[in-house]
Design an enzyme around this catalytic site. Structure first.
Site, PDB file in Angstrom:
ATOM      1  N   ARG A  35       0.778  -1.142  -0.101  1.00 34.51           N
ATOM      2  CA  ARG A  35       0.036   0.031   0.120  1.00 34.51           C
ATOM      3  C   ARG A  35       0.852   1.289   0.051  1.00 34.51           C
ATOM      4  O   ARG A  35       0.387   2.185  -0.481  1.00 34.51           O
ATOM      5  CB  ARG A  35      -0.954   0.023   1.117  1.00 34.51           C
ATOM      6  CG  ARG A  35      -1.967  -0.804   1.057  1.00 34.51           C
ATOM      7  CD  ARG A  35      -3.044  -0.838   2.057  1.00 34.51           C
ATOM      8  NE  ARG A  35      -4.230  -1.499   1.647  1.00 34.51           N
ATOM      9  CZ  ARG A  35      -5.521  -1.612   2.330  1.00 34.51           C
ATOM     10  NH1 ARG A  35      -5.711  -0.624   3.294  1.00 34.51           N
ATOM     11  NH2 ARG A  35      -6.292  -2.219   1.876  1.00 34.51           N
ATOM     12  N   LYS A 189     -21.111 -13.982   5.811  1.00 32.78           N
ATOM     13  CA  LYS A 189     -22.104 -13.168   6.021  1.00 32.78           C
ATOM     14  C   LYS A 189     -23.021 -12.661   4.872  1.00 32.78           C
ATOM     15  O   LYS A 189     -22.692 -11.564   4.262  1.00 32.78           O
ATOM     16  CB  LYS A 189     -21.357 -11.659   6.632  1.00 32.78           C
ATOM     17  CG  LYS A 189     -21.270 -11.640   8.070  1.00 32.78           C
ATOM     18  CD  LYS A 189     -21.419 -10.528   8.532  1.00 32.78           C
ATOM     19  CE  LYS A 189     -20.035 -10.170   9.150  1.00 32.78           C
ATOM     20  NZ  LYS A 189     -19.960  -8.716   9.195  1.00 32.78           N
ATOM     21  N   GLY A 336     -10.862  -7.927   1.577  1.00 36.94           N
ATOM     22  CA  GLY A 336      -9.637  -8.176   2.471  1.00 36.94           C
ATOM     23  C   GLY A 336      -9.033  -9.490   2.595  1.00 36.94           C
ATOM     24  O   GLY A 336      -7.922 -10.166   2.624  1.00 36.94           O
ATOM     25  N   GLY A 359     -14.787  -3.442   1.866  1.00 38.45           N
ATOM     26  CA  GLY A 359     -15.956  -2.934   2.244  1.00 38.45           C
ATOM     27  C   GLY A 359     -16.403  -1.823   1.243  1.00 38.45           C
ATOM     28  O   GLY A 359     -17.557  -1.957   0.538  1.00 38.45           O
TER      29      GLY A 359
END
Ligand code: ADP
Ligand code: MG
Length: 377
Positions: A35, A189, A336, A359
């Site tokens: 990153r 989920k 992720g 997300g």
């Protein structure tokens, strides 16, 4: 969305950059600098035009963590960079004033201040007072209404950095797939991924549901799923989704007793799952069908591991990666845990684009926009 390239005057101007410096740190050392390298193009662009660059970011954890290890890692890319042990107030203002044109300053972890996650206007205003221009270069936080994401740009002329620009461009392509197209949504989920599944069903020829998400669908088809993870609610939604001909559900599974490692798992038909067994991966028939579809596809979108890869149930995920690697499709992947699985088998080069979004990627794909992007207008 205005780009950093559209800024007319940069010479001597303080620019506050919301950067994505949230990297893993172990024993005071950055363990993955991917990153940090990705943040360089925007920083170098601003420096080369003699702006004063102020970097702000969070690092995840309790909120007390310091960005200082990140500063040390980043210093090997940016010579003469400075660090400020706070993010607002007199000390921060003085550190900015001391910057020479082309200089770079990193502020301390934004989440040390409670105003960041609460989007406190006072905190946002204090941050904004450090600079004349705001640049958003951290796509992965754009779904969050935090002070450094939506608060600060309300006070300053605001622009997108190169990483944000690239993410938006690539994700927009994923929303206009070339036919035949294949989307794979897996992981865990169901409730967080249901809006995306519904959206993709309108755009993709095949939407494969895998991972723990698929357990609900398998159960709704009338199979007994033993001790597998299933959602408590939403059974009627699932029955309704199952009627859609574009949905693809696993054909077989790898099952094991709770806590058992991969070697103790067994491949089975869906009709033969025992009460004490859990579905932990997709089986070889499912992988074969995915590989065939991937081969024919022109566009592929993938989020979510197909199995419990942390415990070694990675064959399904690996098989899918292989399928994508052998396909000529344009492919985009993100999430992720998905990134962690890709890392584990070192498969980065198989994809046209890997989103850093998590997300933010799911929300952008489901809704076509994000609060942090809207704040730039
Ligand atoms: P991402 O972060 O890539 O969006 P998610 O957070 O949705 O992915 O889900 C990843 C998690 O789902 C991983 O921890 C993975 O082990 C788990 N998972 C996938 N398949 C199963 C399964 N069959 N049973 C239990 N957990 C699973
Ligand atoms: Mg996850």
């Amino acid at each position: 969305m205005r780009s950093v390239r559209d800024i007319k005057v940069l010479e001597g101007i303080p620019v506050l950059v919301r950067a994505s410096l949230n990297v893993p740190i172990k024993q005071g050392k950055v363990t993955n600098a991917f990153r940090l390298r990705s943040a360089l193009p925007t920083i170098e662009y601003l420096r080369s035009r003699h702006a004063k660059v102020i970097l702000m970011s969070h690092v995840s954890g309790t909120g007390a963590e310091s960005l200082e290890p990140v500063y040390h890692a980043m210093s090997s890319f940016i010579h003469g960079m400075k660090f400020c042990p706070v993010s607002v107030g007199r000390e921060a203002r003085e550190a900015v004033r001391a910057l020479s044109p082309g200089g770079v300053l990193m502020l301390e972890n934004l989440r040390r201040n409670a105003g960041e996650e609460k989007n406190d206007p006072g905190f946002a205003k204090e941050l904004a007072s450090l600079a004349d221009i705001y640049v958003q270069d951290s796509f992965d936080v754009c779904h969050r209404a935090h002070a450094s994401v939506v608060g600060v740009p309300a006070f300053l002329p605001s622009y997108a950095g190169f990483t944000v620009e690239k993410e938006v461009k690539e994700l927009a392509k994923a929303l206009k797939p070339k036919s035949p197209s294949l989307a794979i949504i897996a992981g865990a989920k169901f409730s967080t991924k249901e809006p995306l599944i519904r959206k993709l069903l309108k755009k993709y020829k095949t939407v494969m549901v895998g991972g723990a998400l698929a357990n609900d669908f398998i159960q709704a088809q009338g199979y007994s799923v033993g001790a597998s993870l299933v959602s408590k609610e939403g059974q009627d939604h699932i029955r309704e989704l199952l009627k859609n001909k574009r949905i693809m559900i696993p054909k077989d599974a790898v099952v094991g007793k709770k806590g058992a490692k991969r070697l103790e798992g067994r491949i089975t038909e869906l009709s033969d799952i025992r009460p004490d067994e859990m579905i932990l991966d997709v089986g070889p028939k499912t992988v074969k069908e995915l590989q065939e579809r991937a081969k024919k596809a022109k566009s592929i979108l993938w989020n979510g591991p197909l199995g419990l890869f942390e415990d070694g149930y990675i064959d399904g995920t690996r098989g899918l990666m292989r399928g994508i690697a052998h396909s000529r499709a344009w492919s985009i992947v993100g999430g992720g845990d998905t990134e962690a699985a890709i890392e584990e088998v070192n498969a980065h080069e198989h994809f046209s684009f890997i989103s850093t979004g998590g997300g933010a990627m799911l929300d952008f794909l489901a809704h076509g926009n994000l609060p942090g992007l809207q704040a730039l207008d």
